[in-house]
Design a protein around this motif. Structure first.
Motif, PDB file in Angstrom:
ATOM      1  N   LEU A   1      39.320  42.667  47.376  1.00 16.80           N
ATOM      2  CA  LEU A   1      39.961  43.509  46.349  1.00 16.80           C
ATOM      3  C   LEU A   1      41.480  43.402  46.417  1.00 16.80           C
ATOM      4  CD1 LEU A   1      38.093  46.913  46.048  1.00 16.80           C
ATOM      5  CD2 LEU A   1      38.479  45.188  44.313  1.00 16.80           C
ATOM      6  N   ILE A   2      42.026  43.379  47.628  1.00 13.89           N
ATOM      7  CA  ILE A   2      43.483  43.268  47.746  1.00 13.89           C
ATOM      8  C   ILE A   2      43.927  41.835  47.486  1.00 13.89           C
ATOM      9  CG2 ILE A   2      45.452  43.593  49.292  1.00 13.89           C
ATOM     10  CD1 ILE A   2      43.837  45.647  50.796  1.00 13.89           C
TER      11      ILE A   2
ATOM     12  N   ILE B   1      47.743  42.928  36.351  1.00 10.63           N
ATOM     13  CA  ILE B   1      47.529  42.353  37.688  1.00 10.63           C
ATOM     14  C   ILE B   1      48.173  43.246  38.750  1.00 10.63           C
ATOM     15  CG2 ILE B   1      47.983  40.360  39.142  1.00 10.63           C
ATOM     16  CD1 ILE B   1      48.062  38.692  36.555  1.00 10.63           C
ATOM     17  N   VAL B   2      49.415  43.650  38.479  1.00 10.39           N
ATOM     18  CA  VAL B   2      50.115  44.517  39.431  1.00 10.39           C
ATOM     19  C   VAL B   2      49.362  45.828  39.604  1.00 10.39           C
ATOM     20  CG1 VAL B   2      52.206  45.875  39.730  1.00 10.39           C
ATOM     21  CG2 VAL B   2      52.374  43.496  39.064  1.00 10.39           C
TER      22      VAL B   2
ATOM     23  N   LEU C   1      37.439  45.624  50.871  1.00  8.02           N
ATOM     24  CA  LEU C   1      38.884  45.712  50.626  1.00  8.02           C
ATOM     25  C   LEU C   1      39.568  44.360  50.671  1.00  8.02           C
ATOM     26  CD1 LEU C   1      39.988  48.945  52.440  1.00  8.02           C
ATOM     27  CD2 LEU C   1      40.282  48.376  50.046  1.00  8.02           C
TER      28      LEU C   1
ATOM     29  N   LEU D   1      46.166  46.371  39.177  1.00  7.58           N
ATOM     30  CA  LEU D   1      44.928  46.146  39.934  1.00  7.58           C
ATOM     31  C   LEU D   1      45.221  46.041  41.428  1.00  7.58           C
ATOM     32  CD1 LEU D   1      42.963  43.629  37.712  1.00  7.58           C
ATOM     33  CD2 LEU D   1      42.400  45.997  38.190  1.00  7.58           C
ATOM     34  N   LEU D   2      46.344  45.401  41.749  1.00  8.29           N
ATOM     35  CA  LEU D   2      46.701  45.305  43.163  1.00  8.29           C
ATOM     36  C   LEU D   2      46.940  46.698  43.745  1.00  8.29           C
ATOM     37  CD1 LEU D   2      47.539  43.678  45.666  1.00  8.29           C
ATOM     38  CD2 LEU D   2      49.864  43.763  44.812  1.00  8.29           C
TER      39      LEU D   2
ATOM     40  N   MET E   1      42.690  51.600  50.434  1.00  9.70           N
ATOM     41  CA  MET E   1      43.029  50.996  51.723  1.00  9.70           C
ATOM     42  C   MET E   1      43.499  52.057  52.711  1.00  9.70           C
ATOM     43  SD  MET E   1      46.092  48.730  52.982  1.00  9.70           S
ATOM     44  CE  MET E   1      46.872  50.305  53.094  1.00  9.70           C
TER      45      MET E   1
ATOM     46  N   PHE F   1      51.493  46.695  53.217  1.00 11.49           N
ATOM     47  CA  PHE F   1      50.959  46.519  51.857  1.00 11.49           C
ATOM     48  C   PHE F   1      52.054  46.774  50.833  1.00 11.49           C
ATOM     49  CE2 PHE F   1      47.194  46.791  48.997  1.00 11.49           C
ATOM     50  CZ  PHE F   1      47.853  47.187  47.850  1.00 11.49           C
TER      51      PHE F   1
ATOM     52  N   THR G   1      44.276  49.253  44.765  1.00 10.47           N
ATOM     53  CA  THR G   1      43.596  49.185  46.061  1.00 10.47           C
ATOM     54  C   THR G   1      44.409  49.872  47.163  1.00 10.47           C
ATOM     55  OG1 THR G   1      44.624  47.063  46.610  1.00 10.47           O
ATOM     56  CG2 THR G   1      42.517  47.001  45.488  1.00 10.47           C
TER      57      THR G   1
ATOM     58  N   PHE H   1      55.698  41.271  45.357  1.00 12.55           N
ATOM     59  CA  PHE H   1      54.791  40.594  44.428  1.00 12.55           C
ATOM     60  C   PHE H   1      55.126  40.936  42.979  1.00 12.55           C
ATOM     61  CE2 PHE H   1      50.696  40.798  42.075  1.00 12.55           C
ATOM     62  CZ  PHE H   1      50.385  39.454  42.109  1.00 12.55           C
TER      63      PHE H   1
ATOM     64  N   PRO I   1      44.171  40.089  43.298  1.00 15.92           N
ATOM     65  CA  PRO I   1      45.370  40.183  42.448  1.00 15.92           C
ATOM     66  C   PRO I   1      46.534  39.350  42.977  1.00 15.92           C
ATOM     67  CG  PRO I   1      44.461  42.353  42.839  1.00 15.92           C
ATOM     68  CD  PRO I   1      43.723  41.412  43.732  1.00 15.92           C
ATOM     69  N   LEU I   2      46.676  39.320  44.296  1.00 14.74           N
ATOM     70  CA  LEU I   2      47.770  38.532  44.864  1.00 14.74           C
ATOM     71  C   LEU I   2      47.561  37.044  44.608  1.00 14.74           C
ATOM     72  CD1 LEU I   2      48.232  40.305  48.312  1.00 14.74           C
ATOM     73  CD2 LEU I   2      49.744  40.422  46.362  1.00 14.74           C
TER      74      LEU I   2
END
Lengths: 223, 70, 238
Positions: A165-166, C119-120, A162, C122-123, C130, C147, C126, C154, A169-170
């Motif tokens: 993975l997290i 991108i957003v 994780l 893909l974030l 999580m 998160f 998760t 973001f 993108p950030l």
């Protein structure tokens, strides 16, 4: 400030004693250069390709650091010890980010010369100060995001999965900024200058995410 | 009327595909929600059944509460 | 299952959304260079806007959760992000279809809006894993809120960063002020329809989750189950 110094000293001393992260990161980074050499079948790279390889390598090697960053605290009760101390919890975040920044500097001290030696066509000398500035901004962005995401991931069951993975993108805005800034610096036949727009974006992203992480970090530690 | 806005444009199949995909996604979502609601309704009737049985049975406090197969 | 006004909301959604698609098909004029293909605009862009706003709203609700520590706010944040993710799938697919009709390729990296959305997406993809990976419900809610706040912040940053220096090839029918009146009207109706759709699904999902929570509580009481077997779940438990 004294709290921060103490926490940072503890992190770095722990790393020096156990050597859990940095040697692995360095070895991984250099190995990725070799992998890129064979994967791309190129003896040397320059320009955008070189910038991309350098950024991706630092990113992936840094992921090892991210995954290890909080493991000792989680497994050996470091969080509990810290929570008992009457100090602001934000300092833990700042210290973790600072420690990771230091690990990345250590990684780059070996990996960047190795990159110049193994793959980079133009020498590093042609724009060294600019290169160091960009790497510092890249490190700061990575350290901030990794210190936040690492704290989330370490308490989950699939933490090694994780975290990256997290974080990835950030990190993409950081990757875009750093790669665009490095491209002219690593160009063959004379380095171009730094693009002020990208420099501002990268710096601003680091700043905004730094403040944001400080704002939301506290709830991660309550229990 | 449709002919006014629908010329023999090559893109119309793609437009239809986009709208149909949206519709399909929505339907799948609603179907999943429907299944969930049906499951809740079944659980609810199980519980109703249980309360009815208890009311009919003699009020024996020493008796073990009946357990539903889960 | 009778949330207040849920029925009215659903009917309004269906009416406005079907109406929007109808006027998109019959009333809105054909675009000068894109022709009929431009009709995807009335689906894709409102979807994308609603989905992104949903992510940001999820972040704001998470702020409320961290302030109040009431699990209902976590549920709201979770549901907002959940619905946005589902709509996000449609955004990516319709975006790819539009790219195919407009530029002949399924994906265009020069296109900042599409890339930022990926991108957003893909974030947020998760987010559910999580949640699922944290067993303690209270901690799960807390971490998910952190998160969601970071992610919500973001979203605009990412769009700014990716857009910063990519060239603009997105069909600029929107925001440049040159959109003819009927198209603009159609777009606004579609946007309203999508927003209503989001609201309906959101309410529906919340009502379902709350009802299920009550059902479980009732079951526990009837069966004298003091320590219920908590099944691991990514969804918040109320």
């Amino acid at each position: 400030m004294r709290v921060l110094a103490a926490l940072l000293r503890k992190e770095l001393r722990l790393e020096l004693r156990t050597l859990e992260s940095v040697p692995g990161m360095i070895l991984f980074g250099v190995t990725i250069f070799v992998v890129f050499h064979f994967g791309l079948d190129r003896a040397s790279v320059e320009g955008d390709l070189a910038a991309g390889i350098l950024v991706v390598t630092i990113l992936f090697a840094g992921m090892l650091g991210l995954n290890r960053l909080y493991v000792a605290d989680e497994e050996q009760g470091g969080f509990d010890g810290f929570l008992l101390a009457p100090v602001d919890r934000t300092w833990l975040f700042v210290a973790k980010a600072g420690a990771l920044f230091a690990y990345l500097v250590a990684l780059e001290l070996v990996a960047v010369p190795a990159f110049a030696l193994l793959l980079l066509e133009p020498g590093l000398g042609q724009a060294l100060p600019e290169l160091l500035l960009v790497l510092a901004l890249l490190n700061a962005g990575f350290a901030i995001i990794a210190a936040l995401v690492g704290a989330i991931a370490v308490r989950t069951r699939a933490r090694d999965l994780l975290g990256p993975l997290i974080a990835l993108p950030l990190l993409i805005p950081v990757v875009i900024g750093a790669a665009r800034l490095l491209e002219p610096l690593l160009r063959e036949g004379g380095a171009g200058g730094l693009d002020a727009t990208w420099l501002a974006i990268l710096g601003l992203y680091d700043l905004v995410f730094g403040l944001l992480s400080i704002a939301v970090f506290d709830p991660l530690l309550e229990d | 009327m449709f002919a006014d806005t629908l010329p023999g444009d090559q893109g119309s199949a793609y437009v239809a595909a986009a709208y149909l995909f949206f519709l399909a996604l929505l339907l799948v979502y609603l179907a999943i929600m429907g299944v969930r609601v049906a499951r809740m309704r079944r659980e609810l009737s199980e519980l109703e059944q249980l309360t009815r049985e208890r009311r009919d049975a003699p009020p024996a406090s020493e008796q073990e509460p009946e357990r539903l197969p889960t | 299952m009778h949330g207040k006004g849920l029925r009215g909301l659903s009917v309004a959604t269906i009416v406005v959304l079907v109406g929007a698609f109808a006027i998109a098909a019959f009333y809105a004029p054909l675009d000068a260079d894109q022709g009929f293909r431009q009709k995807i605009f009335y689906l894709h862009v409102p979807l994308a806007i609603v989905s992104l706003v949903g992510f940001i709203v999820g972040g704001l609700l998470a702020v409320q959760h961290l302030r109040s520590r009431a699990s209902i706010w976590d549920l709201r944040s979770y549901v907002a992000i959940h619905i946005s993710l589902i709509l996000g799938v449609a955004v990516l697919v319709t975006g790819a279809i539009w790219a195919k009709t407009s530029w002949g390729v399924w994906w265009l990296w020069d296109e900042p809006t599409l890339v930022s959305f990926l991108i957003v997406f893909l974030l947020y993809a998760t987010y559910t894993p999580m949640r699922f990976a944290i067993e303690d419900p209270e901690r799960q809610a807390r971490y998910a809120s952190v998160f969601a706040i970071a992610g919500g912040a973001f979203v605009p940053i990412c769009f700014g960063a990716v857009r910063a220096q990519e060239q603009e090839v997105h069909p600029q029918t929107f925001g440049s002020g040159e959109l003819p009146g009927p198209m603009w009207l159609t777009f606004l109706v579609s946007l309203a329809g999508m927003a209503l759709l989001f609201a309906t699904l959101y309410r529906f999902e919340i009502e379902t989750k709350l009802t299920r929570g009550r059902l479980r509580a009732l079951r526990r009481r009837l069966l004298d189950d003091d320590a219920p077997v908590q099944r691991r779940s990514a969804a918040p438990t109320i």
